[in-house]
Design a protein around this motif. Structure first.
Motif, PDB file in Angstrom:
ATOM      1  N   ALA A   3      -3.870  -2.123   5.978  1.00  0.00           N
ATOM      2  CA  ALA A   3      -3.705  -1.303   4.774  1.00  0.00           C
ATOM      3  C   ALA A   3      -4.285   0.086   4.980  1.00  0.00           C
ATOM      4  O   ALA A   3      -3.675   1.100   4.614  1.00  0.00           O
ATOM      5  CB  ALA A   3      -4.392  -1.981   3.589  1.00  0.00           C
TER       6      ALA A   3
ATOM      7  N   VAL B  24       0.822  -1.204   0.000  1.00  0.00           N
ATOM      8  CA  VAL B  24       0.000   0.000   0.000  1.00  0.00           C
ATOM      9  C   VAL B  24       0.861   1.261   0.000  1.00  0.00           C
ATOM     10  O   VAL B  24       0.515   2.267  -0.631  1.00  0.00           O
ATOM     11  CB  VAL B  24      -0.986  -0.015   1.180  1.00  0.00           C
ATOM     12  CG1 VAL B  24      -1.735   1.299   1.288  1.00  0.00           C
ATOM     13  CG2 VAL B  24      -1.963  -1.172   1.026  1.00  0.00           C
TER      14      VAL B  24
ATOM     15  N   VAL C  73      -8.273   3.198   2.093  1.00  0.00           N
ATOM     16  CA  VAL C  73      -8.641   2.304   0.996  1.00  0.00           C
ATOM     17  C   VAL C  73      -9.985   2.770   0.444  1.00  0.00           C
ATOM     18  O   VAL C  73     -10.951   2.933   1.189  1.00  0.00           O
ATOM     19  CB  VAL C  73      -8.725   0.849   1.500  1.00  0.00           C
ATOM     20  CG1 VAL C  73      -9.216  -0.077   0.390  1.00  0.00           C
ATOM     21  CG2 VAL C  73      -7.358   0.395   2.025  1.00  0.00           C
TER      22      VAL C  73
END
Length: 297
Positions: free
Chosen positions: A165, A137, A171
């Motif tokens: 992440a 990431v 995200v």
């Protein structure tokens, strides 16, 4: 550590729309049948209001998708994925590459094949057992800073992967399989996505097409009967009702859900687009949810 949804940073903005189009099965038209022309299929979904067109380097059709959207690029939220490296033929065995060097290499290759300057939503296609998701990431965030991608997505990961992440960079989307016949995402992933405010892009929402026919079997005989009954009452296809049920999972779980049906026919694409307008009643949703429950007899 649990991330508080009220204080979690917002993901990079990306308009996924109410429903997307999964281009996994698109291939050059080998016949004279216009119903199977991939460019016509893409035009049909865009004409129907769909914005997100989803592919992946592993599908080996990025060049085709790039040509199909070229004349309407400004209308498209283009999604692609990286990380799966096939041993041979598509859908065979694969390795996962998620190291920082490969992230950049894969993105540059996809940009060339798609003939675009930016991929609007870029996914890690599958979790790695060897590379920490934080490394992946972080590298994706570098691509975002350079303008090569517009937002970061994950697919085929665990709830813990998603948390880790999201702590590195917000995200924007989580793509997982979700249908009446496959509800594994509802165990823990959906709760984590809701907590973090991450939309779920539901691929294979008609069970890889199986629910379009709803032929019935010993495991789902009662479920297919309910599907047919509701479809007949609404003058819709069973596939449209199965797709409408996935739309209904968003409010049920407190998370944005964007179904991602795919097809290789213009006629089927239009039918899928029409399903987005079907709002099942609470009673219809409950009947389908109960009868297709993994614990149902």
């Amino acid at each position: 550590m649990t991330t508080d949804r009220r204080t979690a940073p917002a993901a990079d903005p990306v308009d996924l729309g109410r429903q997307g189009f999964g281009a996994m099965r698109l291939r050059p038209n080998g016949s004279a049948d216009p119903d199977r022309d991939p460019s016509r299929i893409v035009d049909a979904v865009l004409d129907g209001g769909v914005r997100m067109i989803d592919t992946a380097d592993a599908y080996r059709n990025e060049e085709l998708v790039g040509r199909a959207i070229a004349h309407r690029r400004e209308e498209v939220v283009l999604a692609s994925k990286f990380g799966l490296v096939w041993h041979g033929a598509v859908a065979g065995g694969f390795d996962v590459r998620a190291d920082a060097g490969y992230v950049r290499q894969a993105c540059d290759a996809s940009l060339r094949r798609l003939r675009v300057e930016r991929i609007d939503l870029y996914y890690l296609h599958h979790r790695s057992d060897t590379v920490p998701v934080e490394e992946t990431v972080h590298a994706m965030a570098g691509l975002l800073a350079e303008g090569k991608i517009g937002a970061i997505g994950l697919s085929n990961v665990t709830a813990e992967d998603l948390r880790r992440a999201h702590a590195v960079h917000p995200v924007a989307a989580l793509q997982e399989q979700w249908s009446l016949s496959d509800r594994a995402v509802e165990s823990t992933l959906v709760r984590t996505a809701a907590e973090l405010g991450v939309p779920i892009v539901a691929h294979s929402p008609t069970g890889h097409g199986a629910l379009h026919g709803a032929a019935g079997d010993d495991d789902h005989r009662e479920g297919t009967a309910v599907l047919r009954e509701i479809a007949a009452a609404r003058a819709a296809s069973v596939g449209q009702i199965a797709l409408a049920w996935v739309h209904g999972r968003g409010p049920a779980h407190g998370v944005e859900v964007v179904p991602l049906p795919g097809t290789t026919r213009v006629s089927h694409a239009r039918s899928n687009v029409a399903a987005a307008a079907i709002r099942l009643t609470d009673a219809e949703l409950a009947r389908l949810t109960d009868v297709w429950s993994p614990n149902a007899p």
